[in-house]
Design an enzyme around this catalytic site. Structure first.
Site: not given
Ligand code: TGC
Ligand code: FAD
Length: 389
Positions: A134, A141-142, A242, A246, A367
């Site tokens: 989360g 967001g960005s 992280c 991904a 992402e």
């Protein structure tokens, strides 16, 4: 459904080790036999194929590149090939594995206490416990640095208030890796399912990544024990590290999606007769196939070198950004071309192209959007950040 033989115009296979080829072929065959026959049903009904989790765990696909704690300890290229083959099946499946491994097991492995690692990692590698990550919020967001979620220390516990949006695996997760603002900056926390003050609600009405669960997380005076902080997290940098893991997997996965689309379009073109001959015999259709093959081949070579750099510990987040951006752009364009080559059939879910076309819109967005990766690279090469103008 014809068996998928792969797309390998430059004999990239010859640059892989025998073990890497074996891993790729094992996952490829598994996807053919176990994913493709059921994925259309899940995409239609908007459900994640939970029945595949024990099988993926059994093959060592969860946290596959991590060392110890029941993880397979594979190299970066072998891990990337797994992502490529999973996304050849469906982006939702690769998302599940990315979130579980790169966004949940990785931070516990990198920032957790030994007790946290022992408690969560073996169970997550076995697929018995599921995680979610989360970071994104409805208004951040960005720019995750704009997050509002806050954790306040109260003697022996933390009290968290806030909301997260667009969280993959949110409502099916046993534990959320949750990022919140504290007096010492942004830190990561483990918030377990069933904790009072913690609830989830699925986003419904998605036309993309339908075979994947996406949820809101709500924290209202949610109290967690003091020991649920990931102690080695310090600042947004920990969360961003992280993302690098991904994004690396997405670079490979997106090329897998493009390979699926190319393969289906080529097979279709050879058998679809229009104006008395297969459409594969028309120059316009050949140009589309050639463009796809060229971009897929370049993407495969880029990913392989990205992986070899990662194996040496020499890869930079900027290089990973280029891989993510490239893979998504290639897959997005291939899906568009593949769909148009199938004509009316291209809008039917009996074929794969439409599903990949819809899915890639999420992969292109999450992402880090294509714009964000462009800005990351723009700053890397010029030294001038352009995020705010
Ligand atoms: P900025 O000042 O640039 O950086 C802060 C510190 O972090 C370091 N850093 C990174 N480290 C590792 N990996 C990265 N990718 C890193 N990016 C930055 C940086 O060197 C700095 O370190 P230090 O030592 O100088 O303090 O931070 P900023 O707040 O200005 O942010 C920059 C920006 C816009 C690039 C960043 O916020 C960003 O990447 N935004 C995009 C957000 C995003 O990608 N969200 C993804 C959410 S998770 C998700 O979508 C899951 S989808 C499911 C699936 O994966 O399948
Ligand atoms: P915004 O940030 O609002 O951007 C809107 C538009 O503005 C975009 O086109 C963007 O490129 C552009 N833009 C933004 N900033 C700039 C700028 N500086 N210059 C120029 N243009 C700009 N998040 C998680 O934390 N965990 C998850 O598991 C997760 N899973 C997801 C699953 C799905 C299916 C989806 C769709 C998203 C998921 N996300 C997750 C969220 C995802 O990371 C965000 O959607 C993404 O980072 C973009 O944020 P946003 O949607 O708020 O777009």
């Amino acid at each position: 459904m014809s068996t998928f033989k792969g797309v390998d115009f430059f004999d990239v296979s010859s640059l892989l080790t025998e073990e890497e080829r074996l891993i790729r072929d094992t996952v490829r065959e598994w996807v053919q036999e176990n994913v493709l026959p059921i994925i259309e049903h899940h995409f239609r009904s908007g459900t994640f194929p939970m029945e595949l989790v024990p099988q993926m765990a059994g093959m060592g696909l969860l946290g596959a590149n991590l060392e110890g704690y029941g993880c397979a300890g594979l190299g970066a290229v072998a891990y990337g090939l797994i992502m490529q083959e999973l996304e050849r099946g469906d982006s939702g499946l690769r998302s599940f594995v990315s979130v579980q491994g790169a966004l949940c097991m990785y931070p516990i492995h990198s920032f957790g206490t030994d007790e946290q690692k022992q408690r969560w990692l073996p169970a997550m590698a076995r697929g018995e416990k599921i995680g979610c990550f989360g970071l994104t919020e409805p208004d951040a967001g960005s720019n995750p640095a704009g997050m509002k979620t806050r954790a306040v220390r109260k003697t022996d516990r933390w009290v968290i208030n806030g909301a997260k949006a667009w969280i993959t695996n949110g409502s099916i997760a046993d534990v959320a890796i949750l990022w919140a603002r504290t007096e010492e900056g942004i830190r990561g926390f483990l918030v377990e399912k069933g904790t009072r003050g913690f609830s989830t609600k699925d986003h419904v009405g998605k036309f993309s990544l339908r075979a994947s669960v996406t949820s809101e997380l709500v924290l209202q005076d949610c109290e967690i024990p003091e020991e649920n902080i990931l102690p080695a997290t310090s600042g947004l940098k920990s969360a961003l590290s992280c993302l690098t893991q991904a994004r690396y997997g997405i670079a490979w996965g997106a090329i897998g999606s493009a390979m699926a689309v190319y393969d289906e379009a080529l097979n279709y073109a050879k058998t679809r007769i229009v104006f008395g001959k297969p459409i594969a015999g028309f120059q316009l259709q050949q140009a589309k196939l050639v463009w796809m093959l060229g971009e897929i081949t370049k993407g495969q070579l880029l990913n392989l070198q990205l992986g070899r750099l990662k194996e040496k510990g020499a890869v930079t987040p900027h290089q990973v950004s280029l891989g993510k951006k490239n893979g998504c752009c290639v897959a997005r364009e291939c899906a568009k071309l593949g769909r148009e080559m199938l004509g009316a059939n291209g809008i039917m879910d009996e074929y794969q192209v439409g599903r990949h076309l819809c899915n890639i819109e999420s992969v292109y967005t999450y992402e880090g959007t294509d714009d964000i990766h462009t800005l990351i690279l723009g700053e890397a090469i010029t030294g001038i950040p352009a995020f705010t103008g």
